[in-house]
Enzyme design. Structure first.
Site, PDB file in Angstrom:
ATOM      1  N   HIS A 669     -23.733 -22.565  36.286  1.00  0.00           N
ATOM      2  CA  HIS A 669     -24.625 -23.586  35.721  1.00  0.00           C
ATOM      3  C   HIS A 669     -23.836 -24.807  35.283  1.00  0.00           C
ATOM      4  O   HIS A 669     -22.616 -24.824  35.234  1.00  0.00           O
ATOM      5  CB  HIS A 669     -25.413 -23.011  34.551  1.00  0.00           C
ATOM      6  CG  HIS A 669     -24.532 -22.546  33.428  1.00  0.00           C
ATOM      7  ND1 HIS A 669     -23.838 -21.366  33.474  1.00  0.00           N
ATOM      8  CD2 HIS A 669     -24.232 -23.108  32.249  1.00  0.00           C
ATOM      9  CE1 HIS A 669     -23.141 -21.215  32.365  1.00  0.00           C
ATOM     10  NE2 HIS A 669     -23.365 -22.256  31.610  1.00  0.00           N
ATOM     11  N   ARG A 679     -24.984 -33.894  21.455  1.00  0.00           N
ATOM     12  CA  ARG A 679     -25.539 -32.553  21.516  1.00  0.00           C
ATOM     13  C   ARG A 679     -24.466 -31.564  21.059  1.00  0.00           C
ATOM     14  O   ARG A 679     -23.315 -31.645  21.492  1.00  0.00           O
ATOM     15  CB  ARG A 679     -25.970 -32.222  22.939  1.00  0.00           C
ATOM     16  CG  ARG A 679     -26.430 -30.787  23.097  1.00  0.00           C
ATOM     17  CD  ARG A 679     -27.108 -30.560  24.420  1.00  0.00           C
ATOM     18  NE  ARG A 679     -26.277 -30.981  25.535  1.00  0.00           N
ATOM     19  CZ  ARG A 679     -26.697 -30.977  26.812  1.00  0.00           C
ATOM     20  NH1 ARG A 679     -27.942 -30.616  27.089  1.00  0.00           N
ATOM     21  NH2 ARG A 679     -25.896 -31.355  27.781  1.00  0.00           N
TER      22      ARG A 679
END
Ligand SMILES: *[C@@H]1O[C@H](CO)[C@@H](O)[C@H](O)[C@H]1NC(C)=O
Ligand SMILES: *[C@@H]1O[C@H](CO)[C@@H](O)[C@H](O)[C@H]1NC(C)=O
Ligand SMILES: *[C@@H]1O[C@H](CO)[C@@H](O)[C@H](O)[C@H]1NC(C)=O
Ligand SMILES: *[C@@H]1O[C@H](CO)[C@@H](O)[C@H](O)[C@H]1NC(C)=O
Length: 688
Positions: A669, A679
């Site tokens: 991923h 983030r």
């Protein structure tokens, strides 16, 4: 009187049904007169009267208002009792009368006059004395005592029953001083075989009538049955009618392992028995008493912010609360100040003591707080609350006030332990002793309001008591004892009763051990020491639901579930920013822990901030159970990302939620581009 009070409360015999029949017409209950000496009306005396009234005894109290001269626990005494008894008997003319002469501050009746008189007659003598296992005050008299076939050999002056003429004869020769020993006086009559025979005296050696508890605690158990409580002497298999909590003379200790609640529930439900102790029906909204809450911060303590958040939710009008805050720790000054700045104005008044520029210590702060209430005529209650107490029950204060007792504590326990904020009994040295029913009370198998010798950490004191009995400023001060023990021993020595209630669930107490103060958010480190508090603060409120519910699967084999609260996320991020030593390839994301290449991030490892052990524990407690549920035998990590092989994205990560999926082999991923802000991702590789 051999001791001033007794921790047996024989308060409640609500449904007592006597089945004994009285076959002795010439010895009817109305011919029995109970005589007792009480110069002041202590809580113990009131308890005695309640039990007497309940069983319909006729009681005459001698010496009311007289100054007590008869000594205390420390010294033999009690001559005053005999003088008063002698005077009272001289006025009595009816020869048919039977007289029961007993102490009252530490005595309760366990049954009625019929049973007592029946047992008296069965004893076959004109005067029956209570018996003792121990001899006192003069041990040299031991050999002079007649042997008994079974049971106690020594006389106890705290209680006897006899026909009026014989009792008169017994005290006729009294010419002693008020401070002389009554115990010695009666003992000398008893060991004189001529007098013993002529007056016709015997001892209740097997405790059929009287149970003295001094030295006999192991012999006595409480039986809760058919909505009624009785003490049973298991050594002689008897059910004594009069229970006397006399204790050792040293240290003014009332020691008693066995006690009976004021109010107790027994399978069929709660029963409240006594008019004068009936809880208030409920506080009128318009008339909330003014309460001073004393908050004591005596050591670095976890979750102080949560404590103040909880204080705000206490169900009680804030304008009827005065705050007295003692803070010994500069570490907590910010939290105290922030609470007072935001909310102090809501309260009736506030006062903060410590830590800087102030030589108040934790003992003097307790004396000071209590005295502020004592001196303030408006103050009706002092509610003492240590900051490590977690009061989950928002109605605690109202519930305690409604109990209408001099001093009452809500029972709190330490999660998963037998520790609680009361003692069931005292050792002879005044320290903790486990009472027979301690465990049952702590675990809620016996529920009620219990008269106990020690309470701590959180309790409510009636201000009246401060102005009438606990008038001394230094009730918490002692050269030899900690503040809590000094307080309880002051209370006991004034004959004031302390109670603990476990009729509701109130909360718990945290451990203050191993609390680190070097971090920004030290509470994050509490997962070992205070796991319940950690969970409440940091684990998402819906986390527990996922074990039952279907877990969301946004992509094949990718599981998405709530794990952390918002506060936890903020604290983790702030803690890492506070540490500040990010390392790695740069990029828009900051990862807490880490170590793989596809996602451009900078990282801090948990072990850099000293959180490796805690993080591991968190994974074990909260993540491992899930992995076992969803991938029996396979594990991995979480973030906000795209699973390349499945062309599937989880695009709007939710704060505090975790993504869990198998590792790189099947779920290769990449991180999706961050469109704004920073983030933060916490990552873990779980190895089965
Ligand atoms: C006490 O007396 C009252 C009234 O005479 C009676 O109703 C009650 O049952 C008696 N209590 C006991 C325990 O015998
Ligand atoms: C003691 O009193 C009982 C009962 O009144 C009587 O039966 C007994 O004979 C008396 N004993 C002596 C030694 O006087
Ligand atoms: C927990 O779940 C309930 C019911 O789905 C929801 O209303 C609530 O907002 C959730 N709590 C949080 C903090 O997301
Ligand atoms: C991935 O999915 C999107 C829409 O879901 C689609 O437009 C795109 O063509 C897919 N890409 C591949 C490589 O299958």
């Amino acid at each position: 009187m051999k001791s001033l009070s007794l921790w047996v409360v024989w308060g409640c015999f609500c449904f007592a049904h006597l089945t004994l029949t009285n076959s002795e017409e010439h010895n009817a209950p109305e011919d029995l007169l109970v005589l007792t000496v009480a110069t002041t009306e202590t809580d113990g005396f009131k308890r005695f009267l309640r039990s007497a009234k309940h069983f319909n005894y006729t009681v005459k109290v001698l010496g009311r208002g007289e100054k007590w001269q008869g000594g205390d626990y420390m010294t033999p005494g009690g001559g005053q009792r005999i003088r008063l008894l002698k005077e009272a008997l001289e006025e009595m003319k009816e020869q048919e009368k039977t007289v029961l002469f007993i102490d009252s501050y530490d005595v309760v009746f366990a049954s009625g006059p019929k049973e007592l008189l029946k047992k008296f007659q069965q004893a076959g003598h004109r005067v029956v004395f209570s018996s003792e296992t121990l001899i006192w005050p003069d041990r040299h008299l031991e050999d002079k005592h007649p042997h008994v076939r079974e049971g106690n050999r020594f006389l106890g002056a705290g209680g006897f029953i006899g026909y009026l003429p014989n009792v008169k004869e017994m005290v006729a020769d009294w010419a002693g001083e008020d401070h002389d020993s009554d115990q010695l006086f009666f003992t000398k009559i008893y060991i004189n075989s001529e007098k013993r025979k002529s007056i016709n005296i015997t001892l209740d050696s097997k405790c059929r009538l009287f149970q003295n508890l001094n030295g006999a605690l192991d012999e006595v158990v409480l039986k809760f049955e058919d909505s009624r409580v009785r003490a049973r002497n298991v050594m002689y298999d008897t059910l004594p009618v009069v229970v006397h909590g006399n204790g050792p003379t040293k240290l003014q200790v009332n020691y008693l392992g066995n006690y009976i609640p004021m109010v107790w529930t027994f399978e069929s439900g709660c029963t409240v028995c006594h008019q004068d102790q009936r809880p208030l029906a409920g506080i009128q909204e318009s008339a909330f008493p003014l309460v001073m809450i004393g908050i004591f911060i005596q050591q670095p303590t976890p979750f102080v912010t949560v404590f103040f958040e909880r204080l705000l939710t206490l169900q009680y009008p804030k304008n009827r609360l005065q705050l007295f805050i003692y803070n010994q720790e500069s570490h907590h000054t910010k939290q105290v100040d922030s609470f007072l700045t935001s909310h102090g104005g809501l309260y009736h008044s506030m006062k903060v003591v410590g830590p800087a520029g102030d030589d108040t210590d934790s003992v003097s702060s307790r004396n000071l707080g209590l005295d502020m209430c004592r001196q303030d005529k408006e103050c009706e209650y002092f509610f003492s609350l240590d900051v490590e107490v977690v009061l989950k029950n928002k109605d605690t204060l109202k519930i305690l006030i409604e109990q209408n007792l001099p001093i009452v504590a809500p029972m709190i326990t330490r999660a998963g332990r037998l520790w609680s904020n009361f003692w069931g009994a005292l050792s002879a040295e005044g320290f903790y002793a486990r009472s027979e029913d301690y465990v049952d009370i702590v675990q809620g198998r016996r529920v009620g309001v219990w008269n106990v010798p020690y309470i701590s950490n959180v309790y409510l004191v009636k201000a009246d008591v401060l102005r009438s009995e606990l008038t001394e400023y230094g009730v918490f001060s002692s050269d030899t004892q900690d503040a809590d023990m000094a307080f309880c021993s002051s209370v006991r020595s004034q004959g004031v009763f302390m109670y603990v209630t476990n009729m509701h669930s109130f909360g718990r107490i945290m451990s203050v051990e191993n609390y680190q103060t070097q971090h920004l958010h030290n509470d994050l480190w509490q997962i070992f020491e205070n796991p319940v508090d950690f969970e409440e603060r940091y684990i998402h409120e819906n986390y527990s639901l996922i074990m039952q519910d279907k877990i969301e699967t946004p992509c094949p084999d990718v599981y998405w579930f709530p794990l952390f609260t918002d506060v936890a996320c903020d604290h983790f991020v702030e803690e890492m920013e506070h540490y500040g030593k990010w390392s790695g390839g740069g990029g828009a994301d900051k990862r807490i822990q880490g170590g793989y290449e596809n996602v451009p991030t900078i990282d801090i490892h948990m072990n850099q901030v000293g959180y490796a052990g805690e993080w591991h524990k968190m994974l074990l407690d909260y993540v491992a159970p899930l992995t076992e549920k969803i991938f029996p035998g396979y594990y991995t990590k979480g973030g906000g990302c795209r699973f390349i092989r499945y062309n599937c994205s989880v695009e709007a990560p939710r704060k505090g939620w975790a993504l869990m999926h198998p590792g790189r082999l099947t779920h290769y991923h990449e991180g999706l581009r961050t469109t704004g802000g920073v983030r933060y991702i916490a990552i873990s590789f779980l190895d089965p």
